[in-house]
Design a protein around this motif. Structure first.
Motif, PDB file in Angstrom:
ATOM      1  N   ASP A 144       2.018   2.281  24.887  1.00  0.00           N
ATOM      2  CA  ASP A 144       0.650   1.627  25.456  1.00  0.00           C
ATOM      3  C   ASP A 144       0.149   0.510  24.501  1.00  0.00           C
ATOM      4  N   PHE A 145       0.218   0.806  23.157  1.00  0.00           N
ATOM      5  CA  PHE A 145       0.090  -0.064  21.977  1.00  0.00           C
ATOM      6  C   PHE A 145       1.025  -1.604  22.207  1.00  0.00           C
ATOM      7  N   ALA A 146       2.196  -1.034  22.313  1.00  0.00           N
ATOM      8  CA  ALA A 146       3.096  -2.232  22.299  1.00  0.00           C
ATOM      9  C   ALA A 146       2.851  -3.128  23.737  1.00  0.00           C
ATOM     10  N   LYS A 147       2.511  -2.636  24.904  1.00  0.00           N
ATOM     11  CA  LYS A 147       2.464  -3.336  26.139  1.00  0.00           C
ATOM     12  C   LYS A 147       1.135  -3.966  26.386  1.00  0.00           C
ATOM     13  N   ALA A 148       0.182  -3.905  25.251  1.00  0.00           N
ATOM     14  CA  ALA A 148      -0.958  -4.376  25.493  1.00  0.00           C
ATOM     15  C   ALA A 148      -0.989  -6.131  25.330  1.00  0.00           C
ATOM     16  N   PRO A 149      -1.658  -6.750  26.095  1.00  0.00           N
ATOM     17  CA  PRO A 149      -1.180  -8.364  26.270  1.00  0.00           C
ATOM     18  C   PRO A 149      -1.600  -9.023  24.797  1.00  0.00           C
ATOM     19  N   VAL A 150      -2.147  -8.477  24.056  1.00  0.00           N
ATOM     20  CA  VAL A 150      -2.467  -9.159  22.795  1.00  0.00           C
ATOM     21  C   VAL A 150      -1.250  -9.149  21.780  1.00  0.00           C
ATOM     22  N   ILE A 151      -0.444  -7.945  22.059  1.00  0.00           N
ATOM     23  CA  ILE A 151       0.672  -7.821  20.938  1.00  0.00           C
ATOM     24  C   ILE A 151       1.720  -8.994  21.220  1.00  0.00           C
ATOM     25  N   PRO A 152       1.743  -9.610  19.987  1.00  0.00           N
ATOM     26  CA  PRO A 152       3.024 -10.662  20.095  1.00  0.00           C
ATOM     27  C   PRO A 152       4.499 -10.066  20.790  1.00  0.00           C
ATOM     28  N   ASP A 153       5.058 -11.100  21.633  1.00  0.00           N
ATOM     29  CA  ASP A 153       6.090 -10.678  22.234  1.00  0.00           C
ATOM     30  C   ASP A 153       7.315 -10.241  21.023  1.00  0.00           C
ATOM     31  N   GLY A 154       7.259 -10.990  19.821  1.00  0.00           N
ATOM     32  CA  GLY A 154       8.186 -10.705  18.895  1.00  0.00           C
ATOM     33  C   GLY A 154       8.139  -9.250  18.157  1.00  0.00           C
ATOM     34  N   VAL A 155       6.854  -8.936  18.509  1.00  0.00           N
ATOM     35  CA  VAL A 155       6.715  -7.458  17.833  1.00  0.00           C
ATOM     36  C   VAL A 155       6.887  -6.307  18.851  1.00  0.00           C
ATOM     37  N   ARG A 156       6.537  -6.679  20.020  1.00  0.00           N
ATOM     38  CA  ARG A 156       6.725  -5.625  21.200  1.00  0.00           C
ATOM     39  C   ARG A 156       7.784  -5.027  21.102  1.00  0.00           C
ATOM     40  N   GLY A 157       9.205  -5.539  21.152  1.00  0.00           N
ATOM     41  CA  GLY A 157      10.374  -4.960  21.116  1.00  0.00           C
ATOM     42  C   GLY A 157      10.329  -3.943  19.853  1.00  0.00           C
ATOM     43  N   LEU A 158       9.772  -4.298  18.479  1.00  0.00           N
ATOM     44  CA  LEU A 158       9.925  -3.538  17.525  1.00  0.00           C
ATOM     45  C   LEU A 158       9.179  -2.287  17.715  1.00  0.00           C
ATOM     46  N   LEU A 159       8.134  -2.291  18.647  1.00  0.00           N
ATOM     47  CA  LEU A 159       7.283  -1.129  18.794  1.00  0.00           C
ATOM     48  C   LEU A 159       7.571  -0.301  20.001  1.00  0.00           C
ATOM     49  N   VAL A 160       8.414  -0.860  20.838  1.00  0.00           N
ATOM     50  CA  VAL A 160       9.020  -0.083  22.012  1.00  0.00           C
ATOM     51  C   VAL A 160      10.213   0.756  21.253  1.00  0.00           C
ATOM     52  N   ALA A 161      10.806   0.102  20.600  1.00  0.00           N
ATOM     53  CA  ALA A 161      11.897   0.858  19.889  1.00  0.00           C
ATOM     54  C   ALA A 161      11.555   2.425  19.497  1.00  0.00           C
ATOM     55  N   PRO A 162      10.423   2.504  18.651  1.00  0.00           N
ATOM     56  CA  PRO A 162      10.211   3.841  17.940  1.00  0.00           C
ATOM     57  C   PRO A 162       9.892   4.668  19.249  1.00  0.00           C
ATOM     58  N   ALA A 163       9.060   4.317  20.026  1.00  0.00           N
ATOM     59  CA  ALA A 163       8.935   5.061  21.310  1.00  0.00           C
ATOM     60  C   ALA A 163      10.091   5.563  22.005  1.00  0.00           C
ATOM     61  N   ALA A 164      11.034   4.727  22.154  1.00  0.00           N
ATOM     62  CA  ALA A 164      12.495   5.154  22.837  1.00  0.00           C
ATOM     63  C   ALA A 164      13.267   6.237  21.658  1.00  0.00           C
ATOM     64  N   VAL A 165      12.874   6.013  20.747  1.00  0.00           N
ATOM     65  CA  VAL A 165      13.604   6.867  19.683  1.00  0.00           C
ATOM     66  C   VAL A 165      12.979   8.187  19.567  1.00  0.00           C
ATOM     67  N   TRP A 166      11.778   8.257  19.648  1.00  0.00           N
ATOM     68  CA  TRP A 166      10.934   9.552  19.546  1.00  0.00           C
ATOM     69  C   TRP A 166      11.293  10.536  20.938  1.00  0.00           C
ATOM     70  N   LEU A 167      11.436   9.626  22.075  1.00  0.00           N
ATOM     71  CA  LEU A 167      11.704  10.265  23.250  1.00  0.00           C
ATOM     72  C   LEU A 167      13.063  10.895  23.031  1.00  0.00           C
ATOM     73  N   LEU A 168      14.157  10.317  22.615  1.00  0.00           N
ATOM     74  CA  LEU A 168      15.378  10.588  22.456  1.00  0.00           C
ATOM     75  C   LEU A 168      15.361  11.923  21.471  1.00  0.00           C
ATOM     76  N   ALA A 169      14.637  12.022  20.713  1.00  0.00           N
ATOM     77  CA  ALA A 169      14.362  13.103  19.588  1.00  0.00           C
ATOM     78  C   ALA A 169      13.951  14.214  20.436  1.00  0.00           C
TER      79      ALA A 169
END
Length: 190
Positions: free
Chosen positions: A60-85
């Motif tokens: 939810d933090f990463a998809k906020a419109p105020v988050i720069p695109d270059g950072v969004r992917g770096l924040l979505v990745a931990p979410a994916a890692v945590w889900l896999l774990a």
């Protein structure tokens, strides 16, 4: 030095996910303190639930419109890692899985959060939170993986993960309430 004020649009967009992540971390941390002798499966399921809620908050933090695109992917990745774990923990709720899946998830997520902080530290005020959560996640990951070599039991792993969660939770609760205040303070002036 003057206090750094978060822009209203940024504070409005991020206070809920930051506070949700803080609440999840504090709840998990409290469980790790007050549960006297949990089984490996109990620790694995609690950790999996904590990782799922944390992933939702970071998403939810990463998809906020105020988050720069270059950072969004770096924040979505931990979410994916945590889900896999979390999936690994649910499939194999054993002490070894807690150490390996939890340790690797925290290490990778911490590195990605630090990369997000480094990339956006000048453009995004909430990026300062990523520096703290990244370092704490790295430490938690090292502790969990190191616990494998020490032969820790499930309670030991619960303590390591819970300790990191408490540090993260307290810090993010303060940040989340600060963002809420910054978002609300302009609403009152209207």
């Amino acid at each position: 030095m003057p206090a750094l004020k978060t822009p209203v649009d940024v504070a409005t967009a991020v206070w809920k996910p930051v506070t949700l992540r803080a609440a999840a971390a504090l709840a998990f941390g409290a469980l790790s303190i007050f549960w006297p002798a949990p089984s490996a499966s109990t620790v694995a399921y609690c950790l999996a639930l904590f990782l799922i809620v944390s992933a939702k908050a970071v998403w939810d933090f990463a998809k906020a419109p105020v988050i720069p695109d270059g950072v969004r992917g770096l924040l979505v990745a931990p979410a994916a890692v945590w889900l896999l774990a979390a999936v690994a923990l649910v499939i194999s709720p054993e002490t070894v899985t807690i150490g390996i899946a939890g340790g690797l998830a925290f290490l990778l997520a911490g590195a990605l959060e630090l990369a997000g902080w480094f990339r956006s530290r000048r453009d995004l005020v909430p990026a300062r939170d990523l520096a703290i959560t990244g370092v704490v996640s790295l430490g938690t990951g090292v502790g969990l993986l190191g616990g494998l070599g020490l032969g820790l039991d499930a309670h030991g792993f619960f303590g390591i993960a819970g300790g990191g969660a408490i540090i993260t939770g307290v810090f993010l609760l303060i940040a989340g309430l600060g963002y809420r205040y910054d978002a609300r303070s302009t609403d009152a002036r209207r």
